[in-house]
Design a protein around this motif. Structure first.
Motif, short mmCIF file in Angstrom:
data_model
loop_
_atom_site.label_atom_id
_atom_site.label_comp_id
_atom_site.label_asym_id
_atom_site.label_seq_id
_atom_site.Cartn_x
_atom_site.Cartn_y
_atom_site.Cartn_z
N ALA A 1 -18.33 -13.08 -16.98
CA ALA A 1 -18.47 -11.73 -17.83
C ALA A 1 -18.73 -10.54 -17.38
O ALA A 1 -18.57 -9.51 -17.75
CB ALA A 1 -19.14 -12.39 -19.02
N ILE A 2 -19.80 -10.86 -16.30
CA ILE A 2 -20.55 -9.62 -15.81
C ILE A 2 -19.39 -8.77 -14.76
O ILE A 2 -19.37 -7.63 -14.91
CB ILE A 2 -21.71 -9.89 -14.95
CG1 ILE A 2 -22.56 -10.51 -15.81
CG2 ILE A 2 -22.30 -8.85 -14.19
CD1 ILE A 2 -23.93 -11.31 -15.25
N ALA A 3 -18.52 -9.65 -14.35
CA ALA A 3 -17.42 -9.12 -13.24
C ALA A 3 -16.51 -8.34 -14.28
O ALA A 3 -16.23 -7.20 -14.03
CB ALA A 3 -16.92 -10.10 -12.64
N ALA A 4 -16.27 -8.75 -15.41
CA ALA A 4 -15.45 -7.93 -16.41
C ALA A 4 -16.27 -6.74 -16.92
O ALA A 4 -15.44 -5.72 -16.97
CB ALA A 4 -15.18 -9.04 -17.66
N ALA A 5 -17.35 -6.87 -17.26
CA ALA A 5 -18.38 -5.72 -17.60
C ALA A 5 -18.20 -4.60 -16.60
O ALA A 5 -18.24 -3.42 -16.79
CB ALA A 5 -19.65 -6.17 -17.88
N ARG A 6 -18.47 -5.05 -15.25
CA ARG A 6 -18.30 -4.32 -14.14
C ARG A 6 -16.84 -3.38 -14.04
O ARG A 6 -16.88 -2.30 -13.76
CB ARG A 6 -18.54 -5.00 -12.93
CG ARG A 6 -18.77 -4.20 -11.54
CD ARG A 6 -18.87 -5.07 -10.27
NE ARG A 6 -19.40 -4.32 -9.24
CZ ARG A 6 -18.92 -3.50 -8.29
NH1 ARG A 6 -17.57 -3.44 -8.49
NH2 ARG A 6 -19.47 -2.98 -7.45
N ARG A 7 -15.70 -4.32 -14.32
CA ARG A 7 -14.61 -3.38 -14.28
C ARG A 7 -14.46 -2.40 -15.32
O ARG A 7 -13.94 -1.11 -15.26
CB ARG A 7 -13.51 -4.60 -14.53
CG ARG A 7 -13.12 -5.27 -13.13
CD ARG A 7 -11.99 -5.83 -13.40
NE ARG A 7 -11.87 -7.23 -14.18
CZ ARG A 7 -12.49 -8.30 -13.69
NH1 ARG A 7 -12.81 -8.48 -12.43
NH2 ARG A 7 -12.35 -9.18 -14.65
N ILE A 8 -15.07 -2.69 -16.34
CA ILE A 8 -15.15 -1.84 -17.61
C ILE A 8 -15.88 -0.52 -17.28
O ILE A 8 -15.43 0.54 -17.42
CB ILE A 8 -15.64 -2.42 -18.97
CG1 ILE A 8 -14.66 -3.51 -19.20
CG2 ILE A 8 -16.03 -1.39 -19.93
CD1 ILE A 8 -15.14 -4.08 -20.64
N LEU A 9 -17.01 -0.61 -16.72
CA LEU A 9 -17.95 0.34 -16.13
C LEU A 9 -17.25 1.16 -15.10
O LEU A 9 -17.21 2.39 -15.22
CB LEU A 9 -19.43 -0.16 -15.48
CG LEU A 9 -20.12 0.91 -14.96
CD1 LEU A 9 -20.38 1.89 -15.81
CD2 LEU A 9 -21.26 0.22 -14.19
N ILE A 10 -16.39 0.65 -14.28
CA ILE A 10 -15.67 1.31 -13.04
C ILE A 10 -14.65 2.31 -13.93
O ILE A 10 -14.37 3.27 -13.51
CB ILE A 10 -14.96 0.15 -12.18
CG1 ILE A 10 -16.28 -0.47 -11.31
CG2 ILE A 10 -14.03 1.09 -11.22
CD1 ILE A 10 -16.99 0.27 -10.41
N SER A 11 -14.02 1.49 -14.71
CA SER A 11 -12.84 2.35 -15.56
C SER A 11 -13.44 3.68 -16.08
O SER A 11 -12.74 4.80 -16.14
CB SER A 11 -12.24 1.46 -16.50
OG SER A 11 -11.59 0.39 -15.86
N ARG A 12 -14.92 3.39 -16.99
CA ARG A 12 -15.34 4.69 -17.53
C ARG A 12 -15.73 5.66 -16.68
O ARG A 12 -15.68 6.67 -16.80
CB ARG A 12 -16.68 3.91 -18.45
CG ARG A 12 -16.22 3.13 -19.55
CD ARG A 12 -17.65 2.49 -20.02
NE ARG A 12 -18.55 3.50 -20.74
CZ ARG A 12 -19.77 3.08 -21.35
NH1 ARG A 12 -20.21 1.85 -21.08
NH2 ARG A 12 -20.49 4.06 -22.03
N LEU A 13 -16.10 5.13 -15.48
CA LEU A 13 -16.73 6.25 -14.65
C LEU A 13 -15.76 6.87 -13.81
O LEU A 13 -15.80 8.15 -13.70
CB LEU A 13 -17.77 5.32 -13.62
CG LEU A 13 -19.03 5.04 -13.75
CD1 LEU A 13 -19.70 4.15 -12.94
CD2 LEU A 13 -19.94 6.10 -14.44
N ALA A 14 -14.64 6.03 -13.63
CA ALA A 14 -13.34 6.73 -13.01
C ALA A 14 -12.68 7.68 -14.00
O ALA A 14 -12.32 8.99 -13.47
CB ALA A 14 -12.28 5.49 -12.78
N ALA A 15 -12.75 7.52 -15.26
CA ALA A 15 -12.28 8.44 -16.45
C ALA A 15 -13.16 9.72 -16.22
O ALA A 15 -12.78 10.95 -16.44
CB ALA A 15 -12.29 7.85 -17.68
N MET A 16 -14.52 9.56 -16.24
CA MET A 16 -15.46 10.78 -16.00
C MET A 16 -15.00 11.56 -14.84
O MET A 16 -15.10 12.45 -14.66
CB MET A 16 -16.93 10.21 -16.17
CG MET A 16 -17.35 9.64 -17.30
SD MET A 16 -19.07 9.11 -17.17
CE MET A 16 -19.42 8.29 -18.64
#
Lengths: 224, 234
Positions: free
Chosen positions: A150-165
């Motif tokens: 689940a942490i790996a999934a959370a990492r992917r979400i964070l990466i997507s958020r930062l990429a959008a920023m």
């Protein structure tokens, strides 16, 4: 299993546990008159901070609920009142740290001087966060073990958020990306890069990396 | 050309090759076993019993070869990461030009990821959990790859040289991408990232024009040859 949240649930800025207020290791013992819900929230926050500290200290291989509880100043039975297991706590710590990082960048970009490039402001804010919270940065950048998928999934979400920023920071001409995955690669690389810098020489000099990091992040989109 | 490349690579990265005695074969099997066990069960979940289930052999024999599970993992890690380094270098040397070498190295790396996901998981993800000497081997391998990637600087005029840490940044991006697909259990997806990673590498060193060209060339290559490269169908 701890719910994975995209939206921060930080309390209002003037609350007792608002961002920037240092948490005491533990509340005074005995009858202190502090409402039970505040005690519970305080314990939870200490556990989240302790999780990042324990991971920085012992890595994923050595971290235990006992050590996290010890660092938080609570008993292991209190730990299990808050979290089902070690990985639930790690996930909650990850999500909380993600939210703090994203909030720091968003605030910096929103409040930056109109003459300043938002990308510069965002990179500076991200590096300031990493310097102020090296344990949280290592938690965010480390690759989680198999048991903690689940942490790996959370990492992917964070990466997507930062990429959008990052796309927003580059300005409107970059809003419709031709290569949707490229910014995710750049953010991934940035995490690895910053984490290696923290491991190599501590976090004190991270702010000095801002111009170099901005140049690296911009280069793949610039003409030679 | 290929045998020359192999010889040059072996010379550049001296690798301890295991001899063929029965005992060495068992030891080799145990080293592969520990990587499979760690890759499938995680470093925290692996045990000598699990290693022996993969490799066969006896517990006593295992402890004649290694001091502990951690020792076995560290030795296996060094052996496999060195061999992988040689294979990447061989692939790179056999290609013509810097960009083609980078792509050939990535293709070889992705073949390992898709063919041996459990071993790749141990080499790229679980090593971060294990830490210690295996992680030091990992960092040394990253440094060698960074140096190899940085070789293009020799062809660039000073005013066009990218920031000093570009190599570390690009290699970090490649590794993070591999870790991501391994963590998600979607190893074939790594091939979709090949054009983006070529864009990242080319763009970070040579700028946008080269990046766009590398991206398009790689996309075209995948359209033509993806199954032959080992990436299956999209």
């Amino acid at each position: 299993m701890t719910e994975l949240r995209l939206v921060t649930e930080e309390p209002a800025g003037d609350g007792p546990f608002s961002t920037g207020t240092p948490l005491p290791r533990r509340l005074p013992p005995g009858r202190h008159g502090i409402p039970a819900n505040l005690v519970t929230e305080h314990q939870r926050r200490r556990l989240l901070a302790a999780m990042a500290e324990a991971l920085a200290e012992q890595g994923y291989a050595g971290v235990t609920t006992t050590r996290v509880s010890e660092l938080a100043g609570v008993s292991t039975s209190t730990f299990y009142k808050h979290f089902g297991n070690l990985w639930d706590c790690a996930l909650a710590a990850y999500v909380a740290a993600s939210d703090r990082l994203c909030a720091a960048i968003e605030v910096a970009c929103a409040e930056c001087d109109p003459r300043q490039d938002p990308l510069d402001a965002g990179v500076e804010a991200a590096l300031a966060f990493c310097a102020a919270e090296p344990d949280a940065t290592q938690l965010l950048s480390a690759h989680a073990p198999l048991e903690a998928s689940a942490i790996a999934a959370a990492r992917r979400i964070l990466i997507s958020r930062l990429a959008a920023m990052l796309r927003r920071g580059r300005g409107p001409e970059s809003e419709s990306p031709q290569l949707p995955g490229l910014d995710e690669r750049l953010i991934d690389a940035t995490f690895t890069f910053v984490a290696s810098r923290i491991s190599a020489g501590g976090s004190a000099q991270l702010a000095d990396l801002a111009p170099e990091l901005t140049a690296i992040l911009s280069r793949p989109r610039q003409a030679a | 050309m290929r045998s020359e490349a192999r010889a040059a690579a072996r010379e550049a990265l001296p690798v301890e090759m295991t001899d063929q005695t029965p005992d060495a074969t068992v030891r080799e099997g145990e080293m592969e076993g520990v990587l499979r066990a760690v890759g499938e069960l995680g470093f925290r979940g692996a045990s000598v019993r699990a290693v022996l289930e993969y490799s066969g052999g006896h517990r006593r024999q295992f402890y004649e070869h290694f001091d502990s599970l951690e020792d076995c993992f560290q030795q296996a890690y060094r052996t496999w990461i060195d061999r992988l380094g040689v294979e990447l270098l061989e692939a790179a040397i056999a290609a013509d030009g810097w960009l083609e070498s980078v792509r050939a190295g990535l293709v070889r790396l992705f073949q390992l990821v898709t063919e041996r996901p459990e071993i790749s998981r141990a080499l790229f993800v679980e090593v971060h959990v294990a830490g210690g000497e295996a992680m030091a081997e990992h960092d040394a391998a990253i440094e060698r790859l960074t140096l190899a990637l940085d070789s293009v600087r020799g062809n660039l005029p000073d005013e066009e040289a990218p920031p000093e840490t570009t190599g570390l940044f690009v290699v970090g991006g490649i590794e993070a991408c591999i870790c991501d697909v391994l963590a998600a259990g979607e190893t074939r997806r790594i091939w979709d990232a090949l054009p983006e990673l070529m864009h990242l590498a080319a763009g970070s060193y040579l700028g946008k024009e080269a990046a766009d060209e590398a991206y398009e060339d790689t996309r075209a290559l995948l359209e033509r040859e993806r199954p032959e490269l080992g990436g299956g169908q999209r």
